[in-house]
Design an enzyme around this catalytic site. Sequence first.
Site, PDB file in Angstrom:
ATOM      1  N   HIS A  21      26.887  42.323  45.639  1.00 35.30           N
ATOM      2  CA  HIS A  21      28.472  42.523  44.821  1.00 35.30           C
ATOM      3  C   HIS A  21      29.570  42.153  45.955  1.00 35.30           C
ATOM      4  O   HIS A  21      29.948  43.099  46.709  1.00 35.30           O
ATOM      5  CB  HIS A  21      28.876  43.786  44.062  1.00 35.30           C
ATOM      6  CG  HIS A  21      29.701  43.685  43.328  1.00 35.30           C
ATOM      7  ND1 HIS A  21      30.833  45.172  43.420  1.00 35.30           N
ATOM      8  CD2 HIS A  21      30.296  43.249  42.604  1.00 35.30           C
ATOM      9  CE1 HIS A  21      32.310  44.717  42.826  1.00 35.30           C
ATOM     10  NE2 HIS A  21      31.720  43.557  41.903  1.00 35.30           N
ATOM     11  N   GLU A  48      27.226  37.921  44.843  1.00 32.14           N
ATOM     12  CA  GLU A  48      28.424  36.954  44.293  1.00 32.14           C
ATOM     13  C   GLU A  48      29.892  38.098  44.849  1.00 32.14           C
ATOM     14  O   GLU A  48      30.046  38.495  45.858  1.00 32.14           O
ATOM     15  CB  GLU A  48      28.464  38.374  42.996  1.00 32.14           C
ATOM     16  CG  GLU A  48      29.790  38.566  41.722  1.00 32.14           C
ATOM     17  CD  GLU A  48      30.627  39.041  41.850  1.00 32.14           C
ATOM     18  OE1 GLU A  48      31.481  39.354  41.189  1.00 32.14           O
ATOM     19  OE2 GLU A  48      31.020  39.657  43.149  1.00 32.14           O
ATOM     20  N   ASP A  50      33.826  36.459  44.171  1.00 26.24           N
ATOM     21  CA  ASP A  50      35.481  36.050  43.095  1.00 26.24           C
ATOM     22  C   ASP A  50      36.064  34.954  43.160  1.00 26.24           C
ATOM     23  O   ASP A  50      35.993  34.471  44.166  1.00 26.24           O
ATOM     24  CB  ASP A  50      35.927  36.682  42.984  1.00 26.24           C
ATOM     25  CG  ASP A  50      35.342  38.250  42.898  1.00 26.24           C
ATOM     26  OD1 ASP A  50      35.010  38.782  41.475  1.00 26.24           O
ATOM     27  OD2 ASP A  50      34.772  39.451  43.712  1.00 26.24           O
ATOM     28  N   HIS A  63      39.664  38.117  45.476  1.00 29.42           N
ATOM     29  CA  HIS A  63      38.631  39.369  43.795  1.00 29.42           C
ATOM     30  C   HIS A  63      40.611  39.306  43.438  1.00 29.42           C
ATOM     31  O   HIS A  63      41.120  39.276  42.422  1.00 29.42           O
ATOM     32  CB  HIS A  63      38.382  41.042  44.565  1.00 29.42           C
ATOM     33  CG  HIS A  63      38.207  41.348  43.509  1.00 29.42           C
ATOM     34  ND1 HIS A  63      38.934  42.536  42.518  1.00 29.42           N
ATOM     35  CD2 HIS A  63      37.600  41.572  42.385  1.00 29.42           C
ATOM     36  CE1 HIS A  63      39.008  43.420  41.424  1.00 29.42           C
ATOM     37  NE2 HIS A  63      37.598  42.347  41.726  1.00 29.42           N
TER      38      HIS A  63
HETATM   39  O1  G3P Z   1      30.482  40.221  38.399  1.00 28.36           O
HETATM   40  C1  G3P Z   1      29.869  41.058  38.019  1.00 28.36           C
HETATM   41  C2  G3P Z   1      31.873  41.766  38.511  1.00 28.36           C
HETATM   42  O2  G3P Z   1      31.629  41.566  39.938  1.00 28.36           O
HETATM   43  C3  G3P Z   1      32.766  41.792  37.628  1.00 28.36           C
HETATM   44  O3  G3P Z   1      33.925  42.883  38.500  1.00 28.36           O
HETATM   45  O4  G3P Z   1      36.001  43.611  38.981  1.00 28.36           O
HETATM   46  O5  G3P Z   1      33.839  43.301  40.650  1.00 28.36           O
HETATM   47  O6  G3P Z   1      34.847  41.719  40.184  1.00 28.36           O
HETATM   48  P1  G3P Z   1      34.835  42.381  39.223  1.00 28.36           P
HETATM   49 MG    MG Z   2      33.797  39.973  40.625  1.00 32.50          MG
END
Ligand code: G3P
Ligand code: MG
Length: 251
Positions: A21, A48, A50, A63
């Site tokens: 993450h 993952e 953003d 993010h």
């Molecule tokens: O993609 C899963 C997660 O990353 C979604 O929430 O706020 O961490 O981008 P966030």
């Molecule tokens: Mg995310």
Amino acid sequence: MARRLPPLTRTARRHVIVIAHRGASAEAPENTKAAILRALALHVDMIEVDVQLTRDRRLVIFHDECLERTTSGRGRLARWRWRDLARLDGGSWWSPRFTGERILLASQALRLVRPPCRLNLELKRASRAAALVEAMVRCLRWTRRLRRVLVSSFDPALLRRLHAQAPRVATAVLCDRNPGRAIAQAARLGCVAVHLHKTLVSAPVVRRAREAGLRVHVWTVDRAQEAGRLARMGVDGVFTNVPDRIRRVVG
Ligand code: G3P
Ligand code: MG
């Protein structure tokens, strides 16, 4: 019928995939090259990050809506040009060891992540939806990664636009409430997966997603016990900030 993501590892064995993450974000500043390289070193199945659009329509890995928490900059990212963002320090907020860590372009992140690891690009909600999706498609074509990524979003309209321009890109609906609606949306859009917040997951929800032909990836799971419980429920993957810990349970 939803399309299947091609196998995520070289083995045919079905297992719960580990998704780092924002990179290995418990060990390095989130969404940076350092966090991505650390996740690769831990042999995660997917990473993952953003994705957002700069004022001059460059795609960057970031993010928050604003820069303060994780960089030396101030204000809304969408008001900054790439050449100015590129000078910011995105590492010293985490530790002096990471001073000089920069914001990445999406194209740079795409080039860092090599098979068998995959990249999950989360498109953040944006006022300039058309420009964001156009930039994403251009970037995936330019880096030749159209078939190699998983693009997710809380905003189904972004995924619909993406499908219209690049139908072969695998997509996932992100969901923090009402999983039934997200599953229906994902199936309608031809997504390969739903990305559910961990509080929404139950055996009936997993079954419903499966029946719709969707994989279930769950965020954000940092406790080993929780990962074990989700694995027994039959989920396909977990997002985590601590990939090494979670791999010992589900890998
Ligand atoms: O993609 C899963 C997660 O990353 C979604 O929430 O706020 O961490 O981008 P966030
Ligand atoms: Mg995310």
